[in-house]
Design an enzyme around this catalytic site. Sequence first.
Site, PDB file in Angstrom:
ATOM      1  N   GLU A 105       9.144  -3.840  13.450  1.00 26.61           N
ATOM      2  CA  GLU A 105       8.892  -2.696  12.173  1.00 26.61           C
ATOM      3  C   GLU A 105       7.427  -2.113  12.966  1.00 26.61           C
ATOM      4  O   GLU A 105       6.505  -2.663  13.156  1.00 26.61           O
ATOM      5  CB  GLU A 105       8.697  -3.258  11.136  1.00 26.61           C
ATOM      6  CG  GLU A 105       8.145  -2.031   9.945  1.00 26.61           C
ATOM      7  CD  GLU A 105       8.004  -2.901   8.492  1.00 26.61           C
ATOM      8  OE1 GLU A 105       7.433  -3.759   8.346  1.00 26.61           O
ATOM      9  OE2 GLU A 105       8.622  -2.307   7.633  1.00 26.61           O
ATOM     10  N   PHE A 137       0.753  -1.294  -0.006  1.00 31.99           N
ATOM     11  CA  PHE A 137      -0.005  -0.254   0.024  1.00 31.99           C
ATOM     12  C   PHE A 137       0.605   1.188   0.166  1.00 31.99           C
ATOM     13  O   PHE A 137       0.404   2.154  -0.271  1.00 31.99           O
ATOM     14  CB  PHE A 137      -0.956   0.238   0.997  1.00 31.99           C
ATOM     15  CG  PHE A 137      -0.304   0.473   2.490  1.00 31.99           C
ATOM     16  CD1 PHE A 137      -0.312   1.628   2.592  1.00 31.99           C
ATOM     17  CD2 PHE A 137       0.244  -0.462   3.495  1.00 31.99           C
ATOM     18  CE1 PHE A 137       0.605   2.122   3.872  1.00 31.99           C
ATOM     19  CE2 PHE A 137       0.722  -0.235   4.679  1.00 31.99           C
ATOM     20  CZ  PHE A 137       0.888   1.315   4.853  1.00 31.99           C
ATOM     21  N   GLU A 158      -4.770  -3.819  -2.026  1.00 31.60           N
ATOM     22  CA  GLU A 158      -6.305  -3.626  -2.233  1.00 31.60           C
ATOM     23  C   GLU A 158      -6.856  -2.388  -1.518  1.00 31.60           C
ATOM     24  O   GLU A 158      -7.779  -1.834  -1.513  1.00 31.60           O
ATOM     25  CB  GLU A 158      -7.204  -4.731  -1.863  1.00 31.60           C
ATOM     26  CG  GLU A 158      -7.104  -4.947  -0.274  1.00 31.60           C
ATOM     27  CD  GLU A 158      -5.845  -6.025   0.233  1.00 31.60           C
ATOM     28  OE1 GLU A 158      -4.892  -5.956  -0.612  1.00 31.60           O
ATOM     29  OE2 GLU A 158      -5.777  -6.581   1.390  1.00 31.60           O
ATOM     30  N   SER A 205       5.202  -7.132   3.348  1.00 31.31           N
ATOM     31  CA  SER A 205       5.726  -7.280   4.664  1.00 31.31           C
ATOM     32  C   SER A 205       6.226  -8.714   5.017  1.00 31.31           C
ATOM     33  O   SER A 205       6.290  -9.375   3.976  1.00 31.31           O
ATOM     34  CB  SER A 205       4.528  -7.248   5.826  1.00 31.31           C
ATOM     35  OG  SER A 205       3.587  -8.563   5.178  1.00 31.31           O
ATOM     36  N   CYS A 249       9.929   1.301   3.552  1.00 33.27           N
ATOM     37  CA  CYS A 249      10.445   0.451   4.173  1.00 33.27           C
ATOM     38  C   CYS A 249      11.983   0.880   4.555  1.00 33.27           C
ATOM     39  O   CYS A 249      12.919   0.176   4.858  1.00 33.27           O
ATOM     40  CB  CYS A 249      10.554  -0.835   3.179  1.00 33.27           C
ATOM     41  SG  CYS A 249      11.203  -0.236   1.459  1.00 33.27           S
ATOM     42  N   LYS A 262      -1.203  -7.489  -9.222  1.00 39.09           N
ATOM     43  CA  LYS A 262      -2.159  -7.317  -8.209  1.00 39.09           C
ATOM     44  C   LYS A 262      -1.726  -6.426  -7.221  1.00 39.09           C
ATOM     45  O   LYS A 262      -0.846  -6.695  -6.504  1.00 39.09           O
ATOM     46  CB  LYS A 262      -1.964  -8.797  -7.740  1.00 39.09           C
ATOM     47  CG  LYS A 262      -3.308  -9.093  -6.868  1.00 39.09           C
ATOM     48  CD  LYS A 262      -3.750  -8.490  -5.914  1.00 39.09           C
ATOM     49  CE  LYS A 262      -2.854  -8.440  -4.401  1.00 39.09           C
ATOM     50  NZ  LYS A 262      -3.333  -7.662  -3.507  1.00 39.09           N
TER      51      LYS A 262
HETATM   52  P1  NAD Z   1       1.278  -6.778   3.141  1.00 43.82           P
HETATM   53  O1  NAD Z   1       2.241  -7.828   3.172  1.00 43.82           O
HETATM   54  O2  NAD Z   1      -0.014  -6.816   3.981  1.00 43.82           O
HETATM   55  O3  NAD Z   1       0.495  -6.694   1.628  1.00 43.82           O
HETATM   56  C1  NAD Z   1       1.422  -6.733   0.675  1.00 43.82           C
HETATM   57  C2  NAD Z   1       0.649  -7.548  -0.620  1.00 43.82           C
HETATM   58  O4  NAD Z   1       0.538  -8.986  -0.166  1.00 43.82           O
HETATM   59  C3  NAD Z   1      -0.542  -6.895  -0.589  1.00 43.82           C
HETATM   60  O5  NAD Z   1      -0.905  -6.937  -2.245  1.00 43.82           O
HETATM   61  C4  NAD Z   1      -1.565  -7.670  -0.252  1.00 43.82           C
HETATM   62  O6  NAD Z   1      -3.091  -7.661  -0.930  1.00 43.82           O
HETATM   63  C5  NAD Z   1      -1.025  -9.065  -0.226  1.00 43.82           C
HETATM   64  N1  NAD Z   1      -1.527  -9.809   1.109  1.00 43.82           N
HETATM   65  C6  NAD Z   1      -1.894  -9.566   2.211  1.00 43.82           C
HETATM   66  N2  NAD Z   1      -1.915 -10.600   3.022  1.00 43.82           N
HETATM   67  C7  NAD Z   1      -1.753 -11.677   2.139  1.00 43.82           C
HETATM   68  C8  NAD Z   1      -1.723 -13.161   2.327  1.00 43.82           C
HETATM   69  N3  NAD Z   1      -1.973 -13.627   3.879  1.00 43.82           N
HETATM   70  N4  NAD Z   1      -1.630 -14.032   1.489  1.00 43.82           N
HETATM   71  C9  NAD Z   1      -1.050 -13.472   0.327  1.00 43.82           C
HETATM   72  N5  NAD Z   1      -1.091 -12.246  -0.075  1.00 43.82           N
HETATM   73  C10 NAD Z   1      -1.634 -11.341   1.097  1.00 43.82           C
HETATM   74  O7  NAD Z   1       2.242  -5.260   3.181  1.00 43.82           O
HETATM   75  P2  NAD Z   1       1.437  -3.719   3.163  1.00 43.82           P
HETATM   76  O8  NAD Z   1       1.019  -3.631   4.472  1.00 43.82           O
HETATM   77  O9  NAD Z   1       0.708  -3.500   2.002  1.00 43.82           O
HETATM   78  O10 NAD Z   1       2.959  -3.275   2.922  1.00 43.82           O
HETATM   79  C11 NAD Z   1       3.703  -2.573   4.011  1.00 43.82           C
HETATM   80  C12 NAD Z   1       4.911  -3.605   4.313  1.00 43.82           C
HETATM   81  O11 NAD Z   1       5.648  -3.688   3.144  1.00 43.82           O
HETATM   82  C13 NAD Z   1       5.790  -2.879   5.184  1.00 43.82           C
HETATM   83  O12 NAD Z   1       6.147  -4.159   5.849  1.00 43.82           O
HETATM   84  C14 NAD Z   1       7.092  -2.309   4.519  1.00 43.82           C
HETATM   85  O13 NAD Z   1       8.314  -2.651   4.950  1.00 43.82           O
HETATM   86  C15 NAD Z   1       6.966  -3.318   3.379  1.00 43.82           C
HETATM   87  N6  NAD Z   1       7.532  -2.981   1.986  1.00 43.82           N
HETATM   88  C16 NAD Z   1       8.891  -3.464   1.798  1.00 43.82           C
HETATM   89  C17 NAD Z   1       9.533  -2.706   0.623  1.00 43.82           C
HETATM   90  C18 NAD Z   1      10.970  -3.150   0.077  1.00 43.82           C
HETATM   91  O14 NAD Z   1      11.187  -2.701  -0.837  1.00 43.82           O
HETATM   92  N7  NAD Z   1      11.491  -4.174   0.955  1.00 43.82           N
HETATM   93  C19 NAD Z   1       8.894  -1.826  -0.205  1.00 43.82           C
HETATM   94  C20 NAD Z   1       7.447  -1.095   0.190  1.00 43.82           C
HETATM   95  C21 NAD Z   1       7.066  -1.859   1.301  1.00 43.82           C
END
Ligand code: NAD
Length: 500
Positions: free
Chosen positions: A391, A166, A193, A243, A298, A190
């Site tokens: 985090e 997000f 959401e 994450s 991140c 994808k």
């Molecule tokens: P998230 O892990 O909740 O979601 C990421 C994606 O995974 C979304 O598209 C979501 O729909 C999907 N998802 C969520 N739960 C799922 C599940 N149980 N099974 C399969 N898919 C699922 O992350 P977020 O809250 O959208 O973003 C924030 C996180 O992303 C933070 O931890 C941040 O550090 C990390 N991030 C990392 C980088 C990097 O380059 N390392 C860059 C940006 C964000």
Amino acid sequence: MSTSPLPPFTARNYDFTPYVAAQNWIDGAWSEAKGRTTETVVNPRHGKTMGSVPLSGTAEIEAAVAAASAAFPGWRDTPMKERVQVLYRVKALIERDLDELSWLVSHENGKTFAEGKGEVLKGIECLEMGISIPNMAAGPQLDVSRGIRCETSYEALGVCAGITPFNFPFMVPLWMLPQALVAGNTFVLKPSEKVPYGAVKLAALFAEAGLPAGVLNIVHGAKECVEALVDHPEIKAIGFVGSTAIARLVYGRGCALGKRMLCLGGAKNHLIVAPDADLELTSTTVAASAFGCAGQRCMAAAAMVAVGDTQAIVDATAAAARTYALGEDIGAVITRESVERITRYVDGAEKLGAKVLVDGRKAIVEGAEGFWFGPTVLDHVTPEMPAGCEEVFGPVLSIIRAKTLDEAIAIENASPYGNAASVFTQSGGVARYVMERVNAGMCGVNVGVPVPREPFAFGGWNDSKFGHGDITGWDGFRFWTRARKITSRWAQHKDMTWMS
Ligand code: NAD
């Protein structure tokens, strides 16, 4: 199915502005994901619903992959120098719509307009990297013995996929699309959401730029949709950003199916401050890193490890934190649950003995009923406290005190993450000493957010990334391609040996 153009997003300030229901983009047309439940898309600044997003599943993924499969041969066989022309046109269209896109990112994500604009501009830089690929992608060739020539070419994999978080709705898709598409792959994206509109706009801009139908498809959804995508036998490679918990799951699931996977996860970045660090530069840079994008990066400074007598720098950093105006310099966090989670970390640290130097709890912004958390500075945090090792993903800077540089490095090294680490010092020797010892993939000297700008590649280490290589730059191109090695003999040579 409809190919009608997406209406413009009209907001040019922070006033609440609704937008269309986000739809899937499959085979060059918008489609509704009939029969699927929808989720609201909430403007975090106002806490109000600005639109909706379908939670797609297997049927929508099937349709998108079928479209991408059908489009693959034509796109793969289009010369790279022609494929890249689409990206040139997308760049011009993004520049045309820069304000609209920046406001849309700000409204769906909660970040400020300036941060939204920064994100869109960074997306353009990623496109430029993709645009430059034809100048780098000529494979090597060599006459390895008399009459025998070896050569390498980088070839498309087929249908590929991306799953994005997000916090950067427009930029993170552009970490993947330029290299993947220029390489000749077709793609299913994808997006998160929570913030579907960045990707929806990208689909519309790529279509306007002349990308053939089916080459890029957008399918909205959550867990069920991701699982259908990862499990689909036609999908060859998947890039994931999110994450650590989900990155690990998605990586394991895809690898078990023999897919090429690169999954970037969360972070806990340490900024080590030596006593000789420049007071002004360090305090303002650390604060900007911790509070920019409301700490939802991140690459954000999460822990400042203050070494020895750095009290003046700690005081100046707290003073810098107090200058950030909530709502103007810092936006909202993504959900009410985020506010609650961040509050738990701060409450917990305080209970365990940390000192709250700047308190962002219960912060509000007049006239905006959304999800707010003000800049917060915690002093005397220990690495054992949850705020010191997990985090937080909010505008919270945890200051950990260390007696020596080696102790500070040991604290950084003990973190399971490894996205970023920086040192603040005026000594080249200290900088070098720390740079050679921190356990992180992206490192900085007197830099708070050490994101490697293009053409340098982005990617952390340890629990911040699962898979080999980085996601942007040349590594990104290599991830979305496979190398074909050809050995040729076209002439008999009188000096041939057993090696020929
Ligand atoms: P998230 O892990 O909740 O979601 C990421 C994606 O995974 C979304 O598209 C979501 O729909 C999907 N998802 C969520 N739960 C799922 C599940 N149980 N099974 C399969 N898919 C699922 O992350 P977020 O809250 O959208 O973003 C924030 C996180 O992303 C933070 O931890 C941040 O550090 C990390 N991030 C990392 C980088 C990097 O380059 N390392 C860059 C940006 C964000």
